[in-house]
Structure formats: C-alpha cells, structure tokens
Design an enzyme around this catalytic site. Structure first.
Site, PDB file in Angstrom:
ATOM      1  N   ASN A   9      48.053   0.499  15.423  1.00  0.00           N
ATOM      2  CA  ASN A   9      49.405   0.926  14.788  1.00  0.00           C
ATOM      3  C   ASN A   9      49.797   1.829  15.872  1.00  0.00           C
ATOM      4  O   ASN A   9      49.610   2.961  16.247  1.00  0.00           O
ATOM      5  CB  ASN A   9      48.938   1.764  13.697  1.00  0.00           C
ATOM      6  CG  ASN A   9      49.935   2.850  12.828  1.00  0.00           C
ATOM      7  OD1 ASN A   9      51.048   2.323  13.219  1.00  0.00           O
ATOM      8  ND2 ASN A   9      49.645   3.549  12.312  1.00  0.00           N
ATOM      9  N   TRP A  10      51.081   1.302  16.255  1.00  0.00           N
ATOM     10  CA  TRP A  10      51.691   2.027  17.198  1.00  0.00           C
ATOM     11  C   TRP A  10      52.563   2.991  16.570  1.00  0.00           C
ATOM     12  O   TRP A  10      53.188   3.986  17.467  1.00  0.00           O
ATOM     13  CB  TRP A  10      52.718   1.301  18.266  1.00  0.00           C
ATOM     14  CG  TRP A  10      51.827  -0.011  18.977  1.00  0.00           C
ATOM     15  CD1 TRP A  10      50.526  -0.029  18.969  1.00  0.00           C
ATOM     16  CD2 TRP A  10      52.492  -0.987  19.920  1.00  0.00           C
ATOM     17  NE1 TRP A  10      50.131  -1.367  19.814  1.00  0.00           N
ATOM     18  CE2 TRP A  10      51.129  -1.845  20.331  1.00  0.00           C
ATOM     19  CE3 TRP A  10      53.682  -1.237  20.066  1.00  0.00           C
ATOM     20  CZ2 TRP A  10      51.571  -2.886  21.283  1.00  0.00           C
ATOM     21  CZ3 TRP A  10      54.106  -2.217  21.032  1.00  0.00           C
ATOM     22  CH2 TRP A  10      52.963  -3.115  21.540  1.00  0.00           C
ATOM     23  N   LYS A  11      52.769   3.368  15.681  1.00  0.00           N
ATOM     24  CA  LYS A  11      53.405   4.260  14.873  1.00  0.00           C
ATOM     25  C   LYS A  11      54.682   4.509  15.691  1.00  0.00           C
ATOM     26  O   LYS A  11      55.540   3.477  15.958  1.00  0.00           O
ATOM     27  CB  LYS A  11      52.897   5.798  14.947  1.00  0.00           C
ATOM     28  CG  LYS A  11      51.434   5.628  14.575  1.00  0.00           C
ATOM     29  CD  LYS A  11      50.874   7.107  14.376  1.00  0.00           C
ATOM     30  CE  LYS A  11      49.438   7.089  14.086  1.00  0.00           C
ATOM     31  NZ  LYS A  11      48.743   8.359  13.458  1.00  0.00           N
ATOM     32  N   HIS A  93      50.172   3.717   4.322  1.00  0.00           N
ATOM     33  CA  HIS A  93      49.520   4.488   5.497  1.00  0.00           C
ATOM     34  C   HIS A  93      49.802   6.103   4.865  1.00  0.00           C
ATOM     35  O   HIS A  93      50.877   6.263   4.467  1.00  0.00           O
ATOM     36  CB  HIS A  93      50.161   4.544   6.767  1.00  0.00           C
ATOM     37  CG  HIS A  93      49.410   5.112   7.905  1.00  0.00           C
ATOM     38  ND1 HIS A  93      49.795   6.597   8.406  1.00  0.00           N
ATOM     39  CD2 HIS A  93      48.844   4.516   8.972  1.00  0.00           C
ATOM     40  CE1 HIS A  93      48.973   6.718   9.161  1.00  0.00           C
ATOM     41  NE2 HIS A  93      48.389   5.574   9.685  1.00  0.00           N
ATOM     42  N   GLU A  95      50.636   8.814   6.414  1.00  0.00           N
ATOM     43  CA  GLU A  95      51.794   9.419   7.098  1.00  0.00           C
ATOM     44  C   GLU A  95      53.069   9.063   5.948  1.00  0.00           C
ATOM     45  O   GLU A  95      53.937   9.699   5.933  1.00  0.00           O
ATOM     46  CB  GLU A  95      52.217   8.943   8.410  1.00  0.00           C
ATOM     47  CG  GLU A  95      50.997   9.734   9.232  1.00  0.00           C
ATOM     48  CD  GLU A  95      50.711   9.143  10.591  1.00  0.00           C
ATOM     49  OE1 GLU A  95      51.452   8.011  11.088  1.00  0.00           O
ATOM     50  OE2 GLU A  95      49.672   9.366  11.209  1.00  0.00           O
ATOM     51  N   GLU A 165      40.931   5.255   5.681  1.00  0.00           N
ATOM     52  CA  GLU A 165      41.468   6.167   6.764  1.00  0.00           C
ATOM     53  C   GLU A 165      41.465   7.567   6.159  1.00  0.00           C
ATOM     54  O   GLU A 165      42.290   7.969   5.450  1.00  0.00           O
ATOM     55  CB  GLU A 165      42.720   5.838   7.038  1.00  0.00           C
ATOM     56  CG  GLU A 165      42.948   4.518   7.790  1.00  0.00           C
ATOM     57  CD  GLU A 165      44.031   4.533   8.836  1.00  0.00           C
ATOM     58  OE1 GLU A 165      43.792   4.219   9.945  1.00  0.00           O
ATOM     59  OE2 GLU A 165      45.431   4.912   8.462  1.00  0.00           O
ATOM     60  N   GLY A 171      44.490  10.985  13.872  1.00  0.00           N
ATOM     61  CA  GLY A 171      44.989  11.818  14.820  1.00  0.00           C
ATOM     62  C   GLY A 171      44.482  13.204  15.444  1.00  0.00           C
ATOM     63  O   GLY A 171      45.230  13.866  15.954  1.00  0.00           O
ATOM     64  N   SER A 212      40.752   8.449  14.362  1.00  0.00           N
ATOM     65  CA  SER A 212      40.217   8.852  15.731  1.00  0.00           C
ATOM     66  C   SER A 212      39.057   8.028  16.327  1.00  0.00           C
ATOM     67  O   SER A 212      38.350   8.279  16.985  1.00  0.00           O
ATOM     68  CB  SER A 212      39.773  10.109  15.758  1.00  0.00           C
ATOM     69  OG  SER A 212      40.606  11.066  15.162  1.00  0.00           O
ATOM     70  N   GLY A 233      45.218   4.089  15.770  1.00  0.00           N
ATOM     71  CA  GLY A 233      46.632   4.734  16.134  1.00  0.00           C
ATOM     72  C   GLY A 233      46.774   5.103  17.750  1.00  0.00           C
ATOM     73  O   GLY A 233      46.671   4.212  18.450  1.00  0.00           O
ATOM     74  N   GLY A 234      46.147   6.336  18.112  1.00  0.00           N
ATOM     75  CA  GLY A 234      46.242   6.783  19.343  1.00  0.00           C
ATOM     76  C   GLY A 234      45.747   5.873  20.584  1.00  0.00           C
ATOM     77  O   GLY A 234      46.423   5.494  21.480  1.00  0.00           O
TER      78      GLY A 234
HETATM   79  C1  PEP Z   1      46.123   5.550  12.240  1.00  0.00           C
HETATM   80  O1  PEP Z   1      47.464   6.025  12.542  1.00  0.00           O
HETATM   81  O2  PEP Z   1      46.097   4.549  11.319  1.00  0.00           O
HETATM   82  C2  PEP Z   1      45.082   6.169  13.038  1.00  0.00           C
HETATM   83  C3  PEP Z   1      43.914   5.963  12.503  1.00  0.00           C
HETATM   84  O3  PEP Z   1      45.283   6.882  14.017  1.00  0.00           O
HETATM   85  P1  PEP Z   1      44.300   7.400  15.048  1.00  0.00           P
HETATM   86  O4  PEP Z   1      43.552   6.428  15.391  1.00  0.00           O
HETATM   87  O5  PEP Z   1      45.459   8.083  15.973  1.00  0.00           O
HETATM   88  O6  PEP Z   1      43.546   8.529  14.177  1.00  0.00           O
END
Ligand code: PEP
Length: 254
Positions: A9-11, A93, A95, A165, A171, A212, A233-234
């Site tokens: 997920n590049w957000k 998600h 967010e 999640e 994050g 994470s 994500g990251g």
């Molecule tokens: C996400 O955005 O779905 C996510 C899991 O982010 P991160 O891996 O950065 O925690």
C-alpha cells in the site's frame, strides 16, 4: 491451499515516474512465483505502473473506490474505471475510516460493488489502541468483518481478502506479536466467517496481517497457520525491503 499474498500500500506516495521506477525494480528483483504480489499505487500512477507490470505475474490494486458505477461524485473513482487497470482494491483502510469517516455501511457497499465488477477487495479491519485497552479487540474486529460482508453469498465471500490491521500498529514501528495476530485472525475473523458463511469459506478466505511489517519480522507472522501474508505500508516504498518481505514469506511458507 491458500496462496500467500503480499500487497504493498503506497498510500499518498510516489508520482507516476517514481512509481514506474519502483515497480520496475520490484519486477526485476522478484525471485519467487510462490507468493502473489500486489502493488497498490495512488490512482495517478496506476496507468504507468500497469505498463511496467504488463506480462508479469505482479498484480495491480487501488487504495479506495466509490460504490457507484458513475455519477455526480466529484473526486471519486468508480469500480468501472478501476477494472480497466486493477485486479484488487483496498477497502476500509483505517486511514479511510479515521480521516474520511468511512463507516461499515459505506465499506459494505464498496465491497459488494467491487465484487460485482470482478475486483478483489482487500478488506481492512482492526481495533484502535483504546479499543484494545478496553478489551474490545475481538468484538470490534468481528463486527467490522461481519458488517462489511453482509448480504454476500458464500461464493462471493470466498473472493474477498481480509487484512487484519491493528490501528495502533500501522506506521508506528510497533507491530503486533505473531501470536496475537494469529489469535485475532483465527478466532475473530475466521470464526466470524464460519458463523456467517460456513466453515469452508472460513478456511478458504485469505487473511493478511498489516502493521509495521518489515523483512525482519515478516516470518513471525507468516509462519502462523491462519496468516496468509501481509499488507505492507512503509516497507513497500523501497524495492529492497518489499522484496525482502516477499522472499522471506516464500521461505517461511515453503
Ligand atoms: C498500511 O498502511 O496498511 C500499513 C500496514 O502500514 P505500515 O506497514 O507502514 O504499518
């Protein structure tokens, strides 16, 4: 057998040119066909990344969509538009729930619309820190799962991917433990699926962990019997770390 899946997920990161370069590096570095790989860039990079992935096994996904096919919804993207490019779409998600006030009913409509158009939803569920501290994790995750899938047939439900999640792990660099994630997924996600759609659906649906995830901790999750991969994500924003997660998953699931 459920095929392992790692989705990035590049957000709100990467221009079209940057996305193209990242997708190219991931395509070139991928050394396994045991793990299904999905890249979810921003809408504006879908076309460019699609061109890079053409002819490869890497799939494209979007990060959100509206539930209507078309209409007066300024700024929104419909499933009809997405299916030109994508096979997957992330829905619900945290967010989106937190910053854009998406509720379970909106997410339910989105899931149904995605399936109607042949897109595979990656449905995100998970508790906040205060819900966790109040002992509400199971109830929250079960309710989010059940409400998002309400009205589907068992065949449709089988076509959904669910990502557990925990919001406090996204994050933050503070991942859940593998044992905790396994327990929530087994008991509250697969358990809810079993009640709602039967045991076969509960066993067939792919469920990911997200929060994470890194190349260093991914094995802790994917070595568990209920966890089929990760939503990242990251660590999906650099080819080296994303490929590390994919290759560790292939190793752990071998
Ligand atoms: C996400 O955005 O779905 C996510 C899991 O982010 P991160 O891996 O950065 O925690």
């Amino acid at each position: 057998m459920r095929q392992p899946l790692i989705a990035g997920n590049w957000k709100m990161h990467k221009t079209a040119a940057e996305g193209q370069a990242l997708a190219q590096a991931i395509r070139q570095g991928l050394q396994t066909d045991q793990v299904e790989v999905v890249l979810c860039p921003p809408f504006t990079a879908l076309s460019a990344v699609h061109a890079v992935l053409h002819g490869s096994s890497i799939r494209l996904g979007a990060q959100n969509m509206h539930w209507e096919d078309a209409g007066a919804f300024t700024g929104e993207i419909s499933p009809v538009m997405l299916k030109e490019w994508c096979r997957y779409v992330i829905l619900g998600h945290s967010e989106r729930r937190q910053h854009f006030h998406e509720d379970d009913e909106m997410i339910r409509r989105k899931v149904a619309a995605a399936l109607r158009h042949g897109l595979t939803p990656i449905l995100c569920v998970g508790e906040t820190l205060s819900q966790r501290e109040a002992g509400e994790t199971g109830a929250v995750v079960a309710a989010q799962t059940r409400r998002a899938l309400e009205g589907l047939t068992p065949e449709q439900a089988m076509g959904v991917v669910i990502a557990y999640e925990p919001v406090w792990a996204i994050g933050t660099g503070r991942a859940a433990t593998g044992a905790d994630a396994e327990e929530v997924i087994r008991r509250w996600i697969r358990g809810t699926l079993a009640e709602q759609f039967g045991v076969e659906v509960a066993q067939r649906v792919r469920v990911l962990y997200g929060g994470s995830v890194t190349p260093e901790n991914i094995a802790e999750f994917v070595c568990r019997p209920s966890i089929d991969g990760a939503l990242v994500g990251g660590a999906s924003l650099r080819a080296e770390s994303f490929l590390g997660i994919i290759h560790e998953t292939a190793r752990a699931k071998a």
